[in-house]
Scaffold this motif. Structure first.
Motif, PDB file in Angstrom:
ATOM      1  N   LYS A 180      57.035  12.063  -6.027  1.00 54.54           N
ATOM      2  CA  LYS A 180      56.000  11.232  -6.556  1.00 54.54           C
ATOM      3  C   LYS A 180      55.190  10.465  -5.718  1.00 54.54           C
ATOM      4  CE  LYS A 180      59.260   8.784  -8.642  1.00 54.54           C
ATOM      5  NZ  LYS A 180      60.370   9.723  -8.919  1.00 54.54           N
ATOM      6  N   ALA A 181      54.023  11.242  -5.301  1.00 52.89           N
ATOM      7  CA  ALA A 181      53.093  10.738  -4.442  1.00 52.89           C
ATOM      8  C   ALA A 181      51.844  10.275  -5.165  1.00 52.89           C
ATOM      9  CB  ALA A 181      52.681  11.723  -3.249  1.00 52.89           C
ATOM     10  N   VAL A 182      51.676   9.020  -5.208  1.00 56.61           N
ATOM     11  CA  VAL A 182      50.524   8.523  -6.137  1.00 56.61           C
ATOM     12  C   VAL A 182      49.339   8.190  -5.116  1.00 56.61           C
ATOM     13  CG1 VAL A 182      49.773   6.490  -7.688  1.00 56.61           C
ATOM     14  CG2 VAL A 182      52.056   7.800  -8.114  1.00 56.61           C
ATOM     15  N   VAL A 183      48.097   8.664  -5.690  1.00 53.09           N
ATOM     16  CA  VAL A 183      47.138   8.115  -4.841  1.00 53.09           C
ATOM     17  C   VAL A 183      45.975   7.368  -5.789  1.00 53.09           C
ATOM     18  CG1 VAL A 183      44.949   9.373  -3.673  1.00 53.09           C
ATOM     19  CG2 VAL A 183      46.948  10.768  -3.816  1.00 53.09           C
ATOM     20  N   GLY A 184      45.768   6.182  -5.219  1.00 54.70           N
ATOM     21  CA  GLY A 184      45.072   5.255  -5.952  1.00 54.70           C
ATOM     22  C   GLY A 184      44.106   4.464  -5.066  1.00 54.70           C
ATOM     23  N   GLY A 185      43.350   3.604  -5.722  1.00 53.56           N
ATOM     24  CA  GLY A 185      42.571   2.619  -4.922  1.00 53.56           C
ATOM     25  C   GLY A 185      41.206   3.447  -4.696  1.00 53.56           C
ATOM     26  N   GLY A 186      40.927   4.401  -4.997  1.00 52.39           N
ATOM     27  CA  GLY A 186      39.494   5.120  -4.962  1.00 52.39           C
ATOM     28  C   GLY A 186      39.874   6.685  -5.105  1.00 52.39           C
ATOM     29  N   PRO A 187      38.562   7.252  -5.316  1.00 51.02           N
ATOM     30  CA  PRO A 187      38.760   8.857  -5.347  1.00 51.02           C
ATOM     31  C   PRO A 187      39.262   9.437  -4.015  1.00 51.02           C
ATOM     32  CG  PRO A 187      36.363   8.100  -5.332  1.00 51.02           C
ATOM     33  CD  PRO A 187      37.296   6.701  -5.521  1.00 51.02           C
ATOM     34  N   ALA A 188      39.898  10.607  -4.510  1.00 50.20           N
ATOM     35  CA  ALA A 188      40.279  11.237  -3.458  1.00 50.20           C
ATOM     36  C   ALA A 188      39.641  12.693  -3.191  1.00 50.20           C
ATOM     37  CB  ALA A 188      41.834  11.700  -3.254  1.00 50.20           C
ATOM     38  N   GLN A 189      39.018  13.104  -2.021  1.00 53.36           N
ATOM     39  CA  GLN A 189      38.352  14.482  -2.105  1.00 53.36           C
ATOM     40  C   GLN A 189      39.353  15.556  -2.326  1.00 53.36           C
ATOM     41  OE1 GLN A 189      35.087  13.210  -1.569  1.00 53.36           O
ATOM     42  NE2 GLN A 189      35.179  15.178   0.035  1.00 53.36           N
ATOM     43  N   ALA A 190      38.642  16.451  -2.880  1.00 55.67           N
ATOM     44  CA  ALA A 190      39.507  17.796  -3.488  1.00 55.67           C
ATOM     45  C   ALA A 190      40.165  18.417  -2.232  1.00 55.67           C
ATOM     46  CB  ALA A 190      38.463  18.687  -3.889  1.00 55.67           C
ATOM     47  N   ASP A 191      39.621  18.464  -1.112  1.00 54.07           N
ATOM     48  CA  ASP A 191      40.154  18.960   0.186  1.00 54.07           C
ATOM     49  C   ASP A 191      41.482  18.308   0.595  1.00 54.07           C
ATOM     50  OD1 ASP A 191      40.109  20.667   2.301  1.00 54.07           O
ATOM     51  OD2 ASP A 191      39.852  19.065   3.516  1.00 54.07           O
ATOM     52  N   LEU A 192      41.521  17.027   0.268  1.00 55.24           N
ATOM     53  CA  LEU A 192      42.572  16.009   0.655  1.00 55.24           C
ATOM     54  C   LEU A 192      43.632  16.226  -0.135  1.00 55.24           C
ATOM     55  CD1 LEU A 192      43.963  13.911   2.094  1.00 55.24           C
ATOM     56  CD2 LEU A 192      42.980  12.043   0.677  1.00 55.24           C
ATOM     57  N   VAL A 193      43.613  16.242  -1.591  1.00 52.19           N
ATOM     58  CA  VAL A 193      44.531  16.662  -2.457  1.00 52.19           C
ATOM     59  C   VAL A 193      45.076  17.958  -2.424  1.00 52.19           C
ATOM     60  CG1 VAL A 193      44.877  16.842  -5.068  1.00 52.19           C
ATOM     61  CG2 VAL A 193      43.366  15.165  -4.361  1.00 52.19           C
ATOM     62  N   GLY A 194      44.300  19.096  -2.065  1.00 54.03           N
ATOM     63  CA  GLY A 194      44.699  20.375  -1.622  1.00 54.03           C
ATOM     64  C   GLY A 194      45.689  20.446  -0.502  1.00 54.03           C
ATOM     65  N   ARG A 195      45.212  19.594   0.525  1.00 60.06           N
ATOM     66  CA  ARG A 195      46.089  19.724   1.711  1.00 60.06           C
ATOM     67  C   ARG A 195      47.461  19.000   1.480  1.00 60.06           C
ATOM     68  NH1 ARG A 195      42.606  17.006   6.210  1.00 60.06           N
ATOM     69  NH2 ARG A 195      41.236  16.344   4.266  1.00 60.06           N
ATOM     70  N   LEU A 196      47.294  17.788   0.818  1.00 63.90           N
ATOM     71  CA  LEU A 196      48.551  17.350   0.328  1.00 63.90           C
ATOM     72  C   LEU A 196      49.520  18.244  -0.549  1.00 63.90           C
ATOM     73  CD1 LEU A 196      47.295  13.693  -0.279  1.00 63.90           C
ATOM     74  CD2 LEU A 196      48.575  14.359   1.634  1.00 63.90           C
ATOM     75  N   ALA A 197      49.002  18.812  -1.608  1.00 67.89           N
ATOM     76  CA  ALA A 197      49.866  19.856  -2.332  1.00 67.89           C
ATOM     77  C   ALA A 197      50.439  20.913  -1.517  1.00 67.89           C
ATOM     78  CB  ALA A 197      48.936  20.177  -3.518  1.00 67.89           C
ATOM     79  N   ARG A 198      49.567  21.270  -0.731  1.00 68.46           N
ATOM     80  CA  ARG A 198      50.125  22.398   0.323  1.00 68.46           C
ATOM     81  C   ARG A 198      51.304  22.061   1.002  1.00 68.46           C
ATOM     82  NH1 ARG A 198      44.512  23.690   0.085  1.00 68.46           N
ATOM     83  NH2 ARG A 198      44.361  22.843   2.087  1.00 68.46           N
ATOM     84  N   SER A 199      51.503  20.858   1.269  1.00 69.22           N
ATOM     85  CA  SER A 199      52.611  20.264   2.301  1.00 69.22           C
ATOM     86  C   SER A 199      53.889  20.286   1.400  1.00 69.22           C
ATOM     87  CB  SER A 199      52.246  18.943   2.679  1.00 69.22           C
ATOM     88  OG  SER A 199      52.327  18.051   1.670  1.00 69.22           O
ATOM     89  N   GLY A 200      53.814  20.395   0.009  1.00 72.74           N
ATOM     90  CA  GLY A 200      55.001  20.587  -0.769  1.00 72.74           C
ATOM     91  C   GLY A 200      55.093  19.186  -1.615  1.00 72.74           C
TER      92      GLY A 200
END
Length: 504
Positions: free
Chosen positions: A273-293
Motif C-alpha cells: 500500500k503506497a498511497v500518493v496524495g497531497g497533489g497530482p502525480a506525473q504519469a511517468d512517476l506512477v509508472g516508475r513506482l509501479a515498475r519497482s514492484g
C-alpha cells in the motif's frame, strides 16, 4: 451508549489483549509495545490532569515526529481534551498567532523547536497555562493519581488540525473521534489493513495525511508504526526494502526516491500500500513506482475529511495515472456547477461536494468560514475542481480560485496539467501569470534537472492536440524543486509569484 471510537481507548484495549505488540518503533530504534505505550499515555494523562487539563481543553504539541507526539495525543484522548499538533516550521510570530487562536491549556515543546517558543514562555500572554518539555511528556511520572477512565463520545472533538493555507490564512479544522475513525476505517476497507502491516511514517504528523492516513489506524489495530522524525530519501528507500508494507507520501517524496541511483535496482514488491496524495502525480512517476514492484494508490483528500476522500486501486493505477480513484465507502461525492446543479457527464468539470461521517464539523472559532463551507444538508464545498471518467473515477482539475482568465476565456489548470502528464519531468504545475495583452497567460512551471528542461514546443506537442489553443502554455519556467507548504503540498501561491517574476 455510543461506542468509544477514540484511538486512546483502542490502544488501551490492545494493551490488554496483546500487550507485547510492537506498536511503535522510534527513529532511534526504541520500541514501544502496546503495553508500554498504554502505560506511558496513562502516566502523561495523570500528569496533565494534575496540571489542570479538563475535558474540552486544548493540549498542543510543538515539534517534529516523535513518540512524545503520539503519547500526548493518547493522553489528551483519555482526558477528553483536544489535541493540537503544531507545524514545527512556525516562526515565533506565527506560533504566537496560532496559540492565540487555538487557546491551548498546555503546550508540549520538543527541544528542537524550543528556541521558537522561548520568547513566548518568557512573556506569557495568558493563552497558555502550562508549558512542558517533550522529555517531561515522554517520561511522565507514574506517581500521579490517575483520573477515572472516561468514555469518549463519537461526536466529541478530538483534534484541531491547521490547514496548510495555500488558499489563504490557515484555519483550524475541527475533527471528532468519529471523523477520524470513519476516515481510517474507510481507507482500511478499500486497501485491506493486515495485522502484520509495518507502516512507515515519514510525512509530518501535524498534517492530517501523516496523522490519519494509516498512523492512528495502525496503532489501533495492532500494526507496527515505524516513526521517522522527517523524510530522508536514502533512509526511506532502505526502509521500504526492509519490511515496510504501507506508506503515505506526497509526489515529491516519491520523486526523490526515484532519483536515487539505488532505486533502479530496488525491489519494492513488499510495499502493498503506497498511497500518493497531497497533489497530482506525473504519469511517468506512477509508472516508475509501479515498475519497482510497489502497489501504488493515487488518492485525493483534505484536512476537512479527516484524511482520504478517494483512492485508486493498485491494479488500475498504471492505466489511469491521472485519476485519484473512487470515493471511499460511506462517503457521498458529487460534482456541482456554479448554480449547485449536479454534474454527471464524464469529462465535465465541477466543484467537488462531499457528505458523510468523516466530514468536519467546522472551523475552530470561525463561524463564517464554517457556514461558507458546510451546507444545511451537511455537504462540504471543497473548492476543488474535478471531473468523472466513464468508470466513476475522479480526475482533479485544480481549485475554483485558481481558474485562469485569459482574454475572457476560462482555463482550469488541472485540465492542462492532465494533458501534460506525460512530459518527462519530475513535477509540473500550471498557473496564470499577468499578461499586458490578455490579462493572464498560461504558464507551466516544471521541476527537473537542467538537461531535461522541455522547450515550449515540446510542451505544446505533449498535449497532443487535446487542448484548445487558448489553453496552451505560452511560457515554460524551470526550477530544481517546486516551492512547498509545510505539509509537503505544492505551494501554488508561491508558484504563481515565481511565474510572475520570470522573464516574459
Amino acid at each position: 451508549m455510543a461506542p468509544d471510537l477514540s484511538v486512546g481507548r483502542a490502544v488501551a484495549d490492545l494493551a490488554r489483549r496483546a500487550p507485547d505488540t510492537r506498536s511503535l518503533v522510534a527513529d532511534d530504534g526504541r520500541v514501544l509495545t502496546a503495553a508500554e505505550l498504554d502505560r506511558r499515555a496513562d502516566a502523561l494523562a495523570a500528569d496533565l490532569h494534575a496540571g489542570g487539563v479538563r475535558p474540552g481543553d486544548r493540549v498542543a504539541w510543538a515539534g517534529r515526529n516523535d513518540p512524545g507526539l503520539i503519547l500526548t495525543l493518547l493522553a489528551a484522548n483519555r482526558l477528553g481534551a483536544v489535541f493540537v499538533p503544531l507545524n514545527f516550521r512556525l516562526t515565533t510570530v506565527e506560533a504566537q498567532r496560532t496559540l492565540d487562536h487555538a487557546g491551548p491549556h498546555t503546550v508540549v515543546v520538543e527541544t528542537a523547536v524550543a528556541p521558537v517558543y522561548e520568547p513566548l514562555r518568557a512573556a506569557p500572554s495568558g493563552a497558555v497555562t502550562r508549558w512542558m518539555t517533550s522529555e517531561q511528556a515522554t517520561d511522565a511520572s507514574e506517581g500521579a493519581s490517575r483520573p477515572p477512565r472516561r468514555t469518549a463520545s463519537p461526536d466529541e472533538l478530538a483534534v484541531i488540525v491547521h490547514t496548510s493555507g495555500t488558499s489563504g490564512q490557515p484555519k483550524g479544522v475541527m475533527l471528532t473521534h468519529a471523523n477520524l475513525w470513519w476516515s481510517a476505517r474507510s481507507m482500511s476497507r478499500v486497501l485491506g489493513t493486515q495485522a502484520d502491516d509495518v507502516v512507515l511514517v515519514a510525512a509530518p504528523l501535524f498534517h492530517i495525511a501523516g496523522l490519519n492516513c494509516f498512523t492512528l489506524d495502525a496503532l489501533s489495530r495492532g500494526c507496527t508504526v515505524l516513526l521517522r522524525r522527517s523524510f530522508d530519501a536514502p533512509r526511506t528507500l532502505y526502509d521500504l526494502t526492509h519490511g515496510v508494507t504501507t506508506v503515505f507520501g506526497v509526489p515529491a517524496m516519491y520523486a526523490a526516491l526515484t532519483r536515487l541511483p539505488e532505486f533502479a535496482h530496488a525491489d519494492l514488491s513488499g510495499v502493498r500500500k503506497a498511497v500518493v496524495g497531497g497533489g497530482p502525480a506525473q504519469a511517468d512517476l506512477v509508472g516508475r513506482l509501479a515498475r519497482s514492484g510497489m502497489t501504488v494508490h493515487p488518492s485525493w483528500g483534505m484536512t476537512e475529511l479527516a484524511g482520504g476522500g478517494t483512492v485508486l486501486s493498485g491494479d488500475e493505477a498504471p492505466a489511469k495515472p491521472c485519476s485519484v480513484g473512487r470515493p471511499l465507502p460511506y462517503l457521498e461525492v458529487t460534482l456541482r456547477a456554479d448554480d449547485s446543479a449536479v454534474i454527471t457527464e464524464p469529462g465535465a468539470p465541477g466543484e467537488v461536494w462531499v457528505r458523510g461521517p468523516q466530514v468536519t464539523r467546522g472551523y475552530w472559532q470561525d463561524p463564517e468560514a464554517t457556514e461558507a463551507a458546510l451546507t444545511a444538508e451537511g455537504w462540504l464545498r471543497t473548492k476543488d475542481l474535478a471531473s468523472w471518467d466513464v468508470d466513476g473515477c475522479l480526475t482533479l482539475a485544480g481549485r475554483t480560485c485558481e481558474v485562469i482568465n485569459t482574454g475572457g476565456e476560462k482555463v482550469v489548470p488541472g485540465e492542462v496539467e492532465v494533458a501534460l502528464r506525460t512530459l518527462p519531468v519530475d513535477e509540473l504545475v500550471v498557473v496564470g501569470a499577468p499578461d499586458p495583452l490578455w490579462g493572464e497567460t498560461v504558464v507551466v512551471v516544471v521541476a527537473c534537472a537542467p538537461d531535461r528542461v522541455p522547450s515550449l514546443e515540446d510542451v505544446r506537442a505533449s498535449a497532443g492536440g487535446t487542448l484548445a489553443h487558448y489553453k496552451m502554455p505560452t511560457r515554460v519556467v524551470a526550477v530544481a524543486e517546486l516551492p512547498r507548504t509545510a505539509s509537503g503540498k505544492v505551494d501554488r501561491c508561491a508558484v504563481r509569484a515565481l511565474a510572475a517574476r520570470a522573464e516574459i
